[in-house]
Design a protein around this motif. Structure first.
Motif, PDB file in Angstrom:
ATOM      1  N   SER A 220       0.818  -1.215   0.000  1.00 39.31           N
ATOM      2  CA  SER A 220       0.000   0.000   0.000  1.00 39.31           C
ATOM      3  C   SER A 220       0.849   1.261   0.000  1.00 39.31           C
ATOM      4  O   SER A 220       0.317   2.373   0.094  1.00 39.31           O
ATOM      5  CB  SER A 220      -0.946   0.008   1.205  1.00 39.31           C
ATOM      6  N   ARG A 221       2.177   1.076  -0.099  1.00 32.81           N
ATOM      7  CA  ARG A 221       3.133   2.182  -0.140  1.00 32.81           C
ATOM      8  C   ARG A 221       3.015   3.067   1.105  1.00 32.81           C
ATOM      9  O   ARG A 221       3.073   4.290   1.049  1.00 32.81           O
ATOM     10  CB  ARG A 221       2.972   3.011  -1.418  1.00 32.81           C
ATOM     11  N   GLU A 222       2.907   2.406   2.240  1.00 38.11           N
ATOM     12  CA  GLU A 222       2.883   3.088   3.528  1.00 38.11           C
ATOM     13  C   GLU A 222       4.292   3.554   3.870  1.00 38.11           C
ATOM     14  O   GLU A 222       5.253   2.800   3.731  1.00 38.11           O
ATOM     15  CB  GLU A 222       2.366   2.107   4.577  1.00 38.11           C
ATOM     16  N   ALA A 223       4.434   4.760   4.384  1.00 35.53           N
ATOM     17  CA  ALA A 223       5.757   5.274   4.720  1.00 35.53           C
ATOM     18  C   ALA A 223       6.292   4.652   6.004  1.00 35.53           C
ATOM     19  O   ALA A 223       7.473   4.313   6.099  1.00 35.53           O
ATOM     20  CB  ALA A 223       5.716   6.788   4.855  1.00 35.53           C
ATOM     21  N   ILE A 224       5.436   4.518   7.012  1.00 38.85           N
ATOM     22  CA  ILE A 224       5.808   3.954   8.305  1.00 38.85           C
ATOM     23  C   ILE A 224       4.844   2.819   8.606  1.00 38.85           C
ATOM     24  O   ILE A 224       3.631   3.039   8.660  1.00 38.85           O
ATOM     25  CB  ILE A 224       5.732   4.990   9.442  1.00 38.85           C
ATOM     26  N   THR A 225       5.370   1.627   8.796  1.00 37.48           N
ATOM     27  CA  THR A 225       4.539   0.469   9.091  1.00 37.48           C
ATOM     28  C   THR A 225       4.865  -0.016  10.502  1.00 37.48           C
ATOM     29  O   THR A 225       6.020  -0.350  10.794  1.00 37.48           O
ATOM     30  CB  THR A 225       4.782  -0.661   8.083  1.00 37.48           C
ATOM     31  N   ILE A 226       3.848  -0.039  11.366  1.00 36.04           N
ATOM     32  CA  ILE A 226       4.023  -0.466  12.757  1.00 36.04           C
ATOM     33  C   ILE A 226       3.075  -1.639  12.994  1.00 36.04           C
ATOM     34  O   ILE A 226       1.924  -1.454  13.430  1.00 36.04           O
ATOM     35  CB  ILE A 226       3.754   0.682  13.750  1.00 36.04           C
ATOM     36  N   PRO A 227       3.507  -2.864  12.704  1.00 34.48           N
ATOM     37  CA  PRO A 227       2.597  -4.011  12.759  1.00 34.48           C
ATOM     38  C   PRO A 227       1.838  -4.196  14.074  1.00 34.48           C
ATOM     39  O   PRO A 227       0.672  -4.603  14.048  1.00 34.48           O
ATOM     40  CB  PRO A 227       3.514  -5.200  12.450  1.00 34.48           C
ATOM     41  N   PRO A 228       2.429  -3.913  15.266  1.00 32.10           N
ATOM     42  CA  PRO A 228       1.660  -4.153  16.488  1.00 32.10           C
ATOM     43  C   PRO A 228       0.703  -3.032  16.859  1.00 32.10           C
ATOM     44  O   PRO A 228      -0.058  -3.175  17.825  1.00 32.10           O
ATOM     45  CB  PRO A 228       2.760  -4.288  17.566  1.00 32.10           C
ATOM     46  N   LEU A 229       0.718  -1.917  16.126  1.00 31.60           N
ATOM     47  CA  LEU A 229      -0.128  -0.772  16.484  1.00 31.60           C
ATOM     48  C   LEU A 229      -1.508  -0.937  15.849  1.00 31.60           C
ATOM     49  O   LEU A 229      -1.678  -0.720  14.647  1.00 31.60           O
ATOM     50  CB  LEU A 229       0.527   0.530  16.018  1.00 31.60           C
ATOM     51  N   HIS A 230      -2.495  -1.288  16.654  1.00 29.09           N
ATOM     52  CA  HIS A 230      -3.836  -1.532  16.118  1.00 29.09           C
ATOM     53  C   HIS A 230      -4.569  -0.238  15.789  1.00 29.09           C
ATOM     54  O   HIS A 230      -5.373  -0.202  14.854  1.00 29.09           O
ATOM     55  CB  HIS A 230      -4.654  -2.362  17.112  1.00 29.09           C
ATOM     56  N   ASP A 231      -4.333   0.815  16.530  1.00 25.63           N
ATOM     57  CA  ASP A 231      -5.017   2.088  16.306  1.00 25.63           C
ATOM     58  C   ASP A 231      -4.095   3.017  15.528  1.00 25.63           C
ATOM     59  O   ASP A 231      -3.271   3.740  16.098  1.00 25.63           O
ATOM     60  CB  ASP A 231      -5.417   2.709  17.645  1.00 25.63           C
ATOM     61  N   GLY A 232      -4.216   2.990  14.214  1.00 18.80           N
ATOM     62  CA  GLY A 232      -3.368   3.824  13.379  1.00 18.80           C
ATOM     63  C   GLY A 232      -3.552   5.302  13.618  1.00 18.80           C
ATOM     64  O   GLY A 232      -2.655   6.106  13.314  1.00 18.80           O
ATOM     65  N   ALA A 233      -4.684   5.707  14.199  1.00 22.67           N
ATOM     66  CA  ALA A 233      -4.919   7.119  14.475  1.00 22.67           C
ATOM     67  C   ALA A 233      -3.929   7.654  15.502  1.00 22.67           C
ATOM     68  O   ALA A 233      -3.646   8.862  15.520  1.00 22.67           O
ATOM     69  CB  ALA A 233      -6.345   7.325  14.979  1.00 22.67           C
ATOM     70  N   LEU A 234      -3.380   6.782  16.341  1.00 23.95           N
ATOM     71  CA  LEU A 234      -2.387   7.238  17.320  1.00 23.95           C
ATOM     72  C   LEU A 234      -1.118   7.720  16.619  1.00 23.95           C
ATOM     73  O   LEU A 234      -0.515   8.720  17.008  1.00 23.95           O
ATOM     74  CB  LEU A 234      -2.063   6.111  18.298  1.00 23.95           C
ATOM     75  N   TRP A 235      -0.691   6.993  15.577  1.00 22.00           N
ATOM     76  CA  TRP A 235       0.475   7.452  14.814  1.00 22.00           C
ATOM     77  C   TRP A 235       0.160   8.760  14.094  1.00 22.00           C
ATOM     78  O   TRP A 235       0.985   9.667  14.062  1.00 22.00           O
ATOM     79  CB  TRP A 235       0.927   6.393  13.815  1.00 22.00           C
ATOM     80  N   ASP A 236      -1.036   8.871  13.533  1.00 21.84           N
ATOM     81  CA  ASP A 236      -1.424  10.104  12.855  1.00 21.84           C
ATOM     82  C   ASP A 236      -1.398  11.283  13.830  1.00 21.84           C
ATOM     83  O   ASP A 236      -0.953  12.381  13.478  1.00 21.84           O
ATOM     84  CB  ASP A 236      -2.812   9.964  12.245  1.00 21.84           C
TER      85      ASP A 236
END
Length: 262
Positions: A220-236
């Motif tokens: 999906s051409r994601e810049a940062i991939t954090i496999p254990p992070l279920h809530d992607g909104a936290l990274w945003d």
């Protein structure tokens, strides 16, 4: 020989690197495997050749040795079949900073920082000229979490994240995709090699799950991939908070809270 770009993978003899090799071979890519343990790489290469038909080269190298590092860098510069670099080789150190020998710390920085930068630097100009290519840098969530107590290891992984983000800004407009993958604790040999107490290990993600999630981010051409992070909104939100500070960095006078009142 595949018509898809070949993939060079460091740290390819076991764990995350070997699993990337398996997955990319099954996707139809030829491989260049890089690690110190030639026997294990040859065994992996034999199995994947038989199971997938991939063309696989084995390049024995200790990336903390300048001559070996330069040999791998030369392969990346000169072999135009290679269209993906997986910067995976890395290590950790057991114990706290005050107990770690300086020579061990410097060797860790050499592998986790210098080698990553050198190999990305070897291939990036060629990718940029071609307007295509991908660099996958394996970092760690520890690079975001000094609270975990792995000061030097975490610092090296913070470098990997920053380098990846910087390269994405620089190379993305020129057609080169850069991904940082941030695993949490994963079931690999790094624990044994760092001298970790098996009875004190955290819950571990299976390496196949980690790599499959990382490749979903890659697709999906994601810049940062954090496999254990279920809530992607936290990274945003984290990114948003960081970016909200940027305009202030142009101020030419100190913030009011740093001014003396008399």
């Amino acid at each position: 020989m595949s018509d898809r770009p070949a993939v060079l993978i460091t740290g390819a003899s076991s764990g995350i690197g070997a699993t990337y090799a398996d997955r990319f071979a099954r996707r139809g890519h030829d491989l260049v495997l890089v690690a110190r343990d030639k026997a294990r790489m040859e065994a992996l290469a034999d199995r994947l050749r038989a199971e997938t038909g991939a063309a696989i080269d084995v390049l024995q190298a200790d990336l903390t040795r300048p001559d070996d590092l330069q040999a791998v860098a030369a392969r990346l510069r000169d072999d135009e079949r290679i269209g993906v670099l997986v910067n995976n080789a890395g290590a950790s150190l057991g114990g706290g900073f005050t107990r770690q020998a300086t020579d061990d710390v410097l060797k860790l920085v050499s592998l986790n920082v210098s080698a990553v930068a050198a190999l990305a630097g070897a291939v990036a100009p060629r990718f940029a000229r071609a307007g295509a290519g991908a660099i996958i840098n394996i970092g760690s969530v520890v690079g975001l979490a000094p609270e975990m107590g792995l000061s030097v290891y975490g610092a090296t992984k913070a470098f990997v994240l920053y380098l990846s983000q910087g390269l994405a800004q620089e190379l993305g407009p020129r057609g080169v995709y850069v991904q940082a993958v941030l695993p949490a604790a994963t079931r690999t040999e790094i624990w044994d090699r760092s001298g970790a107490d098996p009875d004190k290990l955290p819950p571990l993600m299976e390496v196949g799950d980690l790599v499959d999630a990382a490749l979903a981010g890659f697709d999906s051409r994601e810049a940062i991939t954090i496999p254990p992070l279920h809530d992607g909104a936290l990274w945003d939100a984290f990114q948003g908070a960081r970016q909200a500070m940027l305009p202030s960095f142009g101020n030419t006078v100190p913030a009011d809270r740093y001014r003396k009142t008399s």
